[in-house]
Write a protein that holds these residues in place. Sequence first.
Motif, PDB file in Angstrom:
ATOM      1  N   THR A  28      17.749  -1.085  58.540  1.00  0.00           N
ATOM      2  CA  THR A  28      16.731  -2.111  58.336  1.00  0.00           C
ATOM      3  C   THR A  28      15.506  -1.688  59.136  1.00  0.00           C
ATOM      4  OG1 THR A  28      18.465  -3.775  58.168  1.00  0.00           O
ATOM      5  CG2 THR A  28      16.222  -4.569  58.516  1.00  0.00           C
ATOM      6  N   TYR A  29      14.336  -1.862  58.554  1.00  0.00           N
ATOM      7  CA  TYR A  29      13.100  -1.430  59.210  1.00  0.00           C
ATOM      8  C   TYR A  29      12.307  -2.632  59.702  1.00  0.00           C
ATOM      9  CZ  TYR A  29      14.299   3.056  57.262  1.00  0.00           C
ATOM     10  OH  TYR A  29      14.958   4.209  56.961  1.00  0.00           O
ATOM     11  N   TYR A  30      11.760  -2.494  60.925  1.00  0.00           N
ATOM     12  CA  TYR A  30      10.967  -3.542  61.555  1.00  0.00           C
ATOM     13  C   TYR A  30       9.628  -2.961  62.000  1.00  0.00           C
ATOM     14  CZ  TYR A  30      15.334  -6.119  61.759  1.00  0.00           C
ATOM     15  OH  TYR A  30      16.504  -6.744  61.421  1.00  0.00           O
ATOM     16  N   ASP A  31       8.542  -3.625  61.599  1.00  0.00           N
ATOM     17  CA  ASP A  31       7.223  -3.300  62.133  1.00  0.00           C
ATOM     18  C   ASP A  31       7.172  -3.791  63.574  1.00  0.00           C
ATOM     19  OD1 ASP A  31       5.966  -2.292  59.771  1.00  0.00           O
ATOM     20  OD2 ASP A  31       5.778  -4.346  59.043  1.00  0.00           O
ATOM     21  N   SER A 134       7.066  -8.236  66.554  1.00  0.00           N
ATOM     22  CA  SER A 134       7.848  -7.472  65.609  1.00  0.00           C
ATOM     23  C   SER A 134       8.214  -8.358  64.431  1.00  0.00           C
ATOM     24  CB  SER A 134       9.114  -6.948  66.285  1.00  0.00           C
ATOM     25  OG  SER A 134       9.861  -6.169  65.400  1.00  0.00           O
ATOM     26  N   SER A 135       8.358  -7.745  63.265  1.00  0.00           N
ATOM     27  CA  SER A 135       8.764  -8.488  62.075  1.00  0.00           C
ATOM     28  C   SER A 135       9.436  -7.536  61.106  1.00  0.00           C
ATOM     29  CB  SER A 135       7.548  -9.156  61.423  1.00  0.00           C
ATOM     30  OG  SER A 135       6.631  -8.169  60.995  1.00  0.00           O
ATOM     31  N   LEU A 136      10.168  -8.100  60.182  1.00  0.00           N
ATOM     32  CA  LEU A 136      10.823  -7.309  59.155  1.00  0.00           C
ATOM     33  C   LEU A 136       9.766  -6.552  58.367  1.00  0.00           C
ATOM     34  CD1 LEU A 136      13.611  -6.721  57.977  1.00  0.00           C
ATOM     35  CD2 LEU A 136      13.236  -8.591  56.396  1.00  0.00           C
ATOM     36  N   CYS A 137       9.961  -5.286  58.190  1.00  0.00           N
ATOM     37  CA  CYS A 137       8.991  -4.443  57.501  1.00  0.00           C
ATOM     38  C   CYS A 137       9.007  -4.744  56.008  1.00  0.00           C
ATOM     39  CB  CYS A 137       9.316  -2.976  57.747  1.00  0.00           C
ATOM     40  SG  CYS A 137       8.083  -1.853  57.129  1.00  0.00           S
ATOM     41  N   THR A 138       7.815  -4.890  55.431  1.00  0.00           N
ATOM     42  CA  THR A 138       7.729  -5.213  54.008  1.00  0.00           C
ATOM     43  C   THR A 138       7.026  -4.143  53.186  1.00  0.00           C
ATOM     44  OG1 THR A 138       5.711  -6.448  54.423  1.00  0.00           O
ATOM     45  CG2 THR A 138       7.776  -7.696  54.409  1.00  0.00           C
ATOM     46  N   SER A 139       6.258  -3.254  53.812  1.00  0.00           N
ATOM     47  CA  SER A 139       5.598  -2.192  53.043  1.00  0.00           C
ATOM     48  C   SER A 139       5.477  -0.935  53.894  1.00  0.00           C
ATOM     49  CB  SER A 139       4.213  -2.641  52.586  1.00  0.00           C
ATOM     50  OG  SER A 139       3.379  -2.844  53.701  1.00  0.00           O
ATOM     51  N   ASN A 140       5.565   0.227  53.244  1.00  0.00           N
ATOM     52  CA  ASN A 140       5.451   1.518  53.915  1.00  0.00           C
ATOM     53  C   ASN A 140       6.438   1.644  55.067  1.00  0.00           C
ATOM     54  OD1 ASN A 140       4.491   4.095  54.191  1.00  0.00           O
ATOM     55  ND2 ASN A 140       2.762   3.501  55.478  1.00  0.00           N
ATOM     56  N   CYS A 141       7.680   1.257  54.820  1.00  0.00           N
ATOM     57  CA  CYS A 141       8.670   1.195  55.885  1.00  0.00           C
ATOM     58  C   CYS A 141       9.384   2.511  56.143  1.00  0.00           C
ATOM     59  CB  CYS A 141       9.717   0.136  55.557  1.00  0.00           C
ATOM     60  SG  CYS A 141       8.996  -1.498  55.370  1.00  0.00           S
ATOM     61  N   THR A 142       9.442   3.377  55.190  1.00  0.00           N
ATOM     62  CA  THR A 142      10.181   4.620  55.364  1.00  0.00           C
ATOM     63  C   THR A 142       9.247   5.809  55.246  1.00  0.00           C
ATOM     64  OG1 THR A 142      10.743   4.640  53.034  1.00  0.00           O
ATOM     65  CG2 THR A 142      12.350   3.664  54.523  1.00  0.00           C
TER      66      THR A 142
END
Length: 180
Positions: A28-31, A134-142
């Motif tokens: 899971t990716y987080y900004d 921090s927040s759940l990544c929604t774009s350009n995460c990988t």
Amino acid sequence: MNNVLKKLLLALIASLLGVMSGGAMAITYYDFNFTGDNGSVVGVFGVNESSSITSITGTVSGRDFYNGPITGLVPIGEYASNDNNYSTSQPFLSIYGVAFSTSGGNLGLINDNGPTSYILFSSSAPDSNGSMTSSLCTSNCTSAAPEIDGAMMPQVGFLLGCLFLMFGRKKENAERLMTA
């Protein structure tokens, strides 16, 4: 080898690979955004199901020769007792925090006993007290290149070998070709 036996062997191999790959963990990716009095870091954490940070991308600014892109994650315990653990609720990092490298050297980002109070530090530059969101990544995460797990190489080799034995060598009936 008859077709029924080939299909049975193929089904067995496929089910074994399914069981072996069950250990793979979803990421899971987080900004995240750290802003301090002497530097800032903006990026993305990749976190597995065990809440361990497995990847990091981003940019450091305001830290003299540490400025620039983050080049990788420092292994656990190798920089100021970092444990590279992440929590989706505040505080996002443990007291030991996460360590990462830049072209100028290693930096650490730790929790300073508060839900938003964090410190960015290095061994040769002054600390930067600040806050992190921090927040759940929604774009350009990988945006980083995917990491390849070398532990799966023996299973992949075994599968390719089995497939070669089953389908790779077909015997030709040369007599039938000569009579045509």
